[in-house]
Design a protein around this motif. Sequence first.
Motif, mmCIF file in Angstrom:
data_model
loop_
_atom_site.group_PDB
_atom_site.id
_atom_site.type_symbol
_atom_site.label_atom_id
_atom_site.label_comp_id
_atom_site.label_asym_id
_atom_site.label_seq_id
_atom_site.Cartn_x
_atom_site.Cartn_y
_atom_site.Cartn_z
ATOM 1 N N GLU A 75 18.912 75.182 52.933
ATOM 2 C CA GLU A 75 20.182 74.486 53.116
ATOM 3 C C GLU A 75 20.824 74.783 54.465
ATOM 4 O O GLU A 75 21.828 74.176 54.818
ATOM 5 N N VAL A 76 20.281 75.724 55.203
ATOM 6 C CA VAL A 76 20.803 76.050 56.529
ATOM 7 C C VAL A 76 19.640 75.994 57.511
ATOM 8 O O VAL A 76 18.479 76.217 57.149
ATOM 9 N N PRO A 77 19.933 75.687 58.803
ATOM 10 C CA PRO A 77 18.861 75.672 59.800
ATOM 11 C C PRO A 77 18.182 77.035 59.862
ATOM 12 O O PRO A 77 18.796 78.074 59.699
ATOM 13 N N GLY A 78 16.899 77.023 60.075
ATOM 14 C CA GLY A 78 16.157 78.278 60.136
ATOM 15 C C GLY A 78 14.687 77.969 60.177
ATOM 16 O O GLY A 78 14.225 77.186 61.013
ATOM 17 N N SER A 79 13.955 78.572 59.265
ATOM 18 C CA SER A 79 12.520 78.297 59.209
ATOM 19 C C SER A 79 12.300 76.839 58.883
ATOM 20 O O SER A 79 12.947 76.276 58.004
ATOM 21 N N ARG A 80 11.386 76.235 59.572
ATOM 22 C CA ARG A 80 11.133 74.802 59.422
ATOM 23 C C ARG A 80 9.985 74.616 58.427
ATOM 24 O O ARG A 80 8.833 74.953 58.718
ATOM 25 N N VAL A 81 10.314 74.071 57.251
ATOM 26 C CA VAL A 81 9.322 73.898 56.191
ATOM 27 C C VAL A 81 9.275 72.437 55.776
ATOM 28 O O VAL A 81 10.204 71.660 56.036
ATOM 29 N N ALA A 82 8.179 72.071 55.115
ATOM 30 C CA ALA A 82 7.996 70.676 54.706
ATOM 31 C C ALA A 82 7.150 70.618 53.452
ATOM 32 O O ALA A 82 6.354 71.530 53.165
ATOM 33 N N LEU A 83 7.326 69.551 52.712
ATOM 34 C CA LEU A 83 6.452 69.194 51.603
ATOM 35 C C LEU A 83 5.648 67.960 52.012
ATOM 36 O O LEU A 83 6.146 67.105 52.752
ATOM 37 N N ILE A 84 4.428 67.854 51.536
ATOM 38 C CA ILE A 84 3.634 66.650 51.778
ATOM 39 C C ILE A 84 3.224 66.070 50.436
ATOM 40 O O ILE A 84 3.151 66.772 49.425
ATOM 41 N N SER A 85 2.965 64.764 50.439
ATOM 42 C CA SER A 85 2.516 64.116 49.207
ATOM 43 C C SER A 85 1.035 64.380 48.998
ATOM 44 O O SER A 85 0.300 64.742 49.923
ATOM 45 N N GLU A 86 0.602 64.185 47.786
ATOM 46 C CA GLU A 86 -0.792 64.456 47.425
ATOM 47 C C GLU A 86 -1.758 63.605 48.235
ATOM 48 O O GLU A 86 -2.844 64.063 48.619
#
Length: 879
Positions: free
Chosen positions: A629-640
């Motif tokens: 919820e705050v800027p910091g580590s840049r993470v992502a989800l990808i679709s199957e």
Amino acid sequence: MSLWRHVAHGLRALVRRSDAERDTADEVRHYLEEAAAEYEAQGLPRREALRRVRLELGGETQATARLHDYGWENAVEALWIDLRYAVRRLVGEPVFAVVTILTLAVGLGATTAIFSAVDTILLQPLPYPDADRVVSVWDTDSDASRLPTTFGTLRELSERNRSFDALAALKPWHPSLSGVETPVRLDGQRVSAGYFRVLGVHPALGRDFRSQDDRADGPAQVILSDALWRRQLAGDPDVLERPIVLDERTYEVIGVMPPDFENLTSPSATLWAPLQYDMSQGRAWGHHLRLVGRVRRGVAVETAARELDEIAASPIEAYPRPRWADLSQGLLVRSLQDEVTGGVKLALLAILGAAGLLLAIVSVNVTHLLLARGARRRGELALRTALGAGRERLVRQLVTESLVLAAAGGVVGTGLAKLGVRALVALGPPDLPRLHAISVHGTVLVVVLVLTTLIGVASGLVPALQATLNDPRSGLQVGSLRVPGRRQGTRRALVVAEVALAVVLLVGSGLLLRSLHGLLAVETGFDAAGLWTMQVQVSGDRYDNDRTGAFYAQALEAVRSVPGVSAAAFTSQLPLSGDHDVYGVGLDAESADEEQRQADVFRYTVSPGYVEAMGIPLRRGRTFDRREEVPGSRVALISESVATKRLNGIDPIGRPLRIGPADMPPYRIVGVVGDVRQDSLALGESEAVYIPAAQWHFADDARSLVVRGADRDGSLMAGVRQAIWSVDKDRPIVRVATMDDLVAASVSQRRFTLILFQAFALASLFLAAVGIYGVLAGSVSERTRELGVRAALGASNLANATLVMRQGLALTALGAVLGLAAALVATQALVAMLYGVSNLDPTTYLGVLALLAAVATVACGVPALRAGRVDPATVLRAD
């Protein structure tokens, strides 16, 4: 006699018949006197001279009759006599007349209503001057699909081309209107200065945009639609001096469009502002603009398209292009007409074909009714023939009666067509172009007149010819019940044709029904039950990135605290809502080639809890939580599908992913989620990436809220609205709907097509059943003596009933075989509209045969019961 005197004489004969007859008699007497005088001059006595002239003329009365028959007015008078007689006959048979007229009206009304839509949408030119010269221009992606263009491309094409009068770019714009009690979001467009010049239209009030208005630091100006001007500004004639506040910025109204202006590039748009781009802006090379142009007079569209391709293939130093907008794949040029109608053309033509089949069935049914009526009138026609009436005269009279019926059916059908158009507008999907412009206009009325005449002649000619070919002696014996059933051959053939045409419609309807059911059974990738959605938008200078993020965070907390809300989250785009936001991504995988690693995927910026609120399954890793919820580590989800297609089975967890600007640091993949259908249920899995909204490099102004709770009537949404307005009361809230509604709306065009097909198919099935019943009922009536004799000789009631039943089912079976063969060919036109089912689907064909068999059994049953109840004593006594 001169043409004028010929016409005047005819009119006088029609208006003042007695005077005309007196003049004719005077002419004949004058001729007798003159001719007799010539013979007298040759030495003949007067009496002999008059006798010789009368012999030459064939008699004075006959000469008067021949002279009376000469002239166009006699054909008009004969037609009038036939019309009066036809009306009297039909008035004397009210049940037959009403049934026939209503049957015709249904067929003509349905066909006319559908043709009105086809004519307005597909056949009429777009409502712009020289509309055939207005085109859309698209960039081309690596897979040959069309791609939105860039401002840099617009600038280069505008300055290098020689084939266009004007080119213009446009993009959606959704400003919020300030100064009203309830926040209002408007649908509009940002357009470059030449937009209205491309369309060939001008404001009815005020002026168009100028080139100096369309610069990066240009004035805040807006042009309004007539509807918005009247609705929000009460049609104020001084609107050009009145400011309007949009997105907390004051705009000057410089024009109002005409009331009949149709903005077909975005039908919902009600206001327009200048695009105000320049090449110094980063967005100048973003693929997010739509390009339209007007081709110069005398230049073919194909020539203009070739020139644009030549420009795309020959870059010059004055117009440098970035790699992602280098136009290496060329440009796609399509007429705006094709652009607007391409998505609905197939469906409309299929519906028109179905309406045409129904009209053919109606024509066959009317012919059948006229044949049955002709059978009842054999005695009358035989007597008229015996008294000297010629075959041509009888055919003319019978065809006239058919034309009167067709004309009455056409009048009633036109009224039904107007009601049908209203129903089409009410039932039509929102994306059906020019929906509200559909009407029964002059061209359509001409088509109705032509169809009415053709049906009147075609349906009346066959019965008329058959009736006049009868032997008068057998016709005079109709009362003796000695008339055999051999004359029913034509009627049986017509019933077979009705059944065959009905089968074609039933098969088409069945295929569409199975297709729609299959489409709705597709896994959407989320749990729509109990899920509500709405869209919220921020605007104005006070909402920078930080304040936008803070507003959505506060609004989300307020929504989550509403009683009854079990989960809630924001997303930048919502599945099956029409949102379409894609970005190029780069995946770092050793075994994946460059084409696989580089891809355009759907980009979702979401708040933590979105995956859980939507019910999207987690396949691997984890989802977002409070840490994101705050800027910091840049993470992502990808679709199957991204993991499967782009990484070739490599474990994606922990791998880097690049999305957006190339100079931005990569994201780290922390999870894989199930695929979600974004654009359509009919398309394959949508490759997607999910980024925490707080970690994206800009804040999306418009976001969709998803709320899960135990709410069936929408009462929970009132509390959700108040929660959002507790943070900022001026934020407009739009697109409030359930996810089930969005899923249903995504197939609205298919459902619309199916509804009409089903209506036509059921009507055709009913008419075919009526035809079967009519033939069998007539057969039982004509074969009463035969059935009585069979019963007297020992045949049981069941045997007589079975005889009739077998006859009807045989006709049905023959029609079904022919109909199935025709359906195999006709349904090829529906292949592109089917999903998950072939046009050769055996389940559909078997279902149609079962339904037809059931209906035919009922239609045959009533005459069969009558045949089984024939009393031999009564029949033989009457004989």
